[in-house]
Write an enzyme that holds these catalytic residues in place. Structure first.
Site, mmCIF file in Angstrom:
data_model
loop_
_atom_site.group_PDB
_atom_site.id
_atom_site.type_symbol
_atom_site.label_atom_id
_atom_site.label_comp_id
_atom_site.label_asym_id
_atom_site.label_seq_id
_atom_site.Cartn_x
_atom_site.Cartn_y
_atom_site.Cartn_z
ATOM 1 N N SER A 238 -38.280 48.890 16.703
ATOM 2 C CA SER A 238 -39.156 48.884 15.537
ATOM 3 C C SER A 238 -39.923 50.202 15.429
ATOM 4 C CB SER A 238 -40.085 47.671 15.594
ATOM 5 O OG SER A 238 -40.739 47.473 14.366
ATOM 6 N N ASP A 340 -32.574 43.848 7.753
ATOM 7 C CA ASP A 340 -33.634 43.841 8.759
ATOM 8 C C ASP A 340 -34.794 42.961 8.291
ATOM 9 O OD1 ASP A 340 -36.335 45.029 9.770
ATOM 10 O OD2 ASP A 340 -34.839 45.763 11.196
ATOM 11 N N HIS A 407 -34.381 41.597 13.712
ATOM 12 C CA HIS A 407 -35.215 42.779 13.946
ATOM 13 C C HIS A 407 -35.433 42.905 15.446
ATOM 14 C CE1 HIS A 407 -38.101 45.909 12.911
ATOM 15 N NE2 HIS A 407 -38.993 45.346 13.714
#
Length: 469
Positions: A238, A340, A407
């Site tokens: 991330s 995502d 994610h």
């Protein structure tokens, strides 16, 4: 206590450390000292103060009263008089009264931290540096909201954490990197380690020093043995995945010339596109973030020097991988879901663009999405692939772009390497990354559109855990 006994205490205790809180070099007059704080597995605080240049003055440990606590202070005598350099609180290390212009700290002023599981066997000289994710703070209000959390303060971080997926030490779960030195760098600055503002407003006591933290942590790891690395990977998830993109070449430059060095970004390819209302929400968000943290001067110059003046702002654009990753010279592997889940929730359909909550159920579970929402998400996937194509061809790049609602997949065992992990061309993420790193075979695969891949682990969010959705 003499310098020699401090060194002995450090050497005997450091072997059992679960968390290296911080190590810092600083100058007092003509003297340069090394200050390190360690936490042992028993949660004892171990300090080491050693000379780096001239002979060190005498060291005294004196009990002093602060409130109701008795704090042992280390005092260093330099000629006439004494200087208080730092102090210790039982079971927690707190840096006090150190006011040097280059000091590297988290948002709240606490020292940065990382977890280290040492390599063994054939992997002793291999290093995997993984950057924690956690979004960003784009203004004073949002930075204050995370200042006293684990994303803004090392005081709030867990002392020990479990390593899984790419961080696992077991070969059956992590076939190619299990015996490497595996480091998880905790994320506490809110700017993907790009911030650099010297001044601190006493009203907020916010410190924007991410870029300095980044360099200090890497230099600390180099001093712990990474300077002799044979193989090294900078990875992240991330916001940490974006860090691994932004700092990929600088990481390569700091490692030995003869080492094999590559980068891995997991869910870090954030794209610049409009939200469902037609607004450039994410661009405005990153613009505020860059301004708040003073990030401009630490974004890759290979990008900022190429973007023309007036193109909104080169510094803002260069925070997006689609505008800067083409200039990366170090081999990099991108693991990303085309749908995502973070980007769908925060770039495509952020709350501000959906005041009536039309997207609420869809963002919790992709199976709840209406046909029109799926159409919008398919358009987002096309925008994502277009942004990805901006990188141009490269035989050294790796791609694992599956059509999942997910994610961050490299740190989770189920998605990294297990019997039912997501597959592209019958290959798990772990095998794809390992084969690419060791040059056994290239891997550049992009999945067909949702819902074509039955191996996906699509995220399902709980409204109690995610009330903002």
């Amino acid at each position: 206590m003499s310098v020699g006994s401090l060194v002995s205490l450090f050497q005997s205790s450091a072997q059992n450390c679960s968390v290296f809180v911080f190590e810092h070099l600083f100058r007092v007059g003509v003297f340069i000292f090394k200050f390190a704080i360690y936490k042992t597995a028993a949660m004892e605080s171990i300090f080491f103060l050693g000379e780096q240049c001239p002979e060190l003055g005498s060291i005294h440990i004196l009990p002093k009263l602060a409130g109701s606590e008795s704090l042992p202070f280390f005092l260093v005598q330099l000629g006439k008089g004494e200087k208080t350099l730092f102090a210790y609180r039982p079971c927690r290390a707190s840096v006090l009264r150190i006011k040097f212009p280059n000091f590297e700290v988290c948002l709240d002023g606490s020292p940065p931290a990382y977890h280290w599981d040492k390599g063994f066997g054939a992997g002793m000289n291999n290093w995997l540096v993984h950057i924690e994710g956690g979004g960003w703070c784009n203004n004073i209000t949002t930075c204050l909201s995370r200042k006293n959390t684990r994303l803004g303060s090392s005081k709030q971080m867990a002392k020990e954490i479990a390593f899984s997926g790419i961080m696992s030490k077991y070969r059956m779960f992590n076939p190619d990197f299990y015996n490497w030195n595996r480091i998880k760098v905790r994320y506490c600055d809110g700017s993907s380690f790009t911030g650099d503002v010297v001044a601190v407003n006493p009203a907020t006591n916010l410190h924007f020093r991410g870029a300095r933290v980044w360099l200090a942590v890497i230099e600390d790891l180099l001093s712990k043995g990474m300077k002799s690395a044979k193989n090294a990977i900078l990875s992240g998830c991330s916001a940490g995945g974006l860090t691994s993109i932004l700092h990929c070449d600088s990481f390569r430059a700091l490692l030995p010339i003869g080492a094999k060095v590559k980068c891995l970004s997991d869910a870090g390819y954030f794209i610049n596109t409009k939200d469902v209302s037609g607004a450039q929400h994410i661009e405005a968000f990153f613009s505020e973030m860059v301004a708040t943290h003073g990030s401009s001067k630490h974004l890759p110059s290979s990008c900022t020097s190429k973007l023309r003046a007036g193109f909104v702002s080169a510094s803002i654009m260069c925070f997006f991988p689609q505008y800067m990753a083409q200039q990366i010279r170090t081999p990099i592997f991108l693991v990303n879901a085309a749908y995502d889940s973070w980007q769908i929730k925060n770039i495509l359909a952020p709350g501000v663009s959906d005041p009536h909550g039309y997207w609420h159920s869809c963002k919790l579970n992709i199976k709840n999405c209406s046909p029109s929402q799926i159409t919008a998400m398919q358009a987002f996937r096309r925008q994502f692939l277009k942004a990805l194509s901006a990188l141009g061809p490269s035989s050294s790049r790796g791609l694992f772009i599956e059509s999942c609602f997910a994610h961050c997949q490299t740190e989770t065992q189920e998605t990294w390497f297990s019997s039912d992990s997501p597959l592209l061309s019958r290959t798990t993420i772990a095998r794809a990354v390992g084969n690419w790193f060791y040059d056994r075979s290239p891997f550049q695969k992009i999945d067909c559109p949702y819902p074509c891949n039955p191996t996906c682990h699509n995220r399902v969010f709980d409204t109690k855990e995610h009330p903002d959705l």
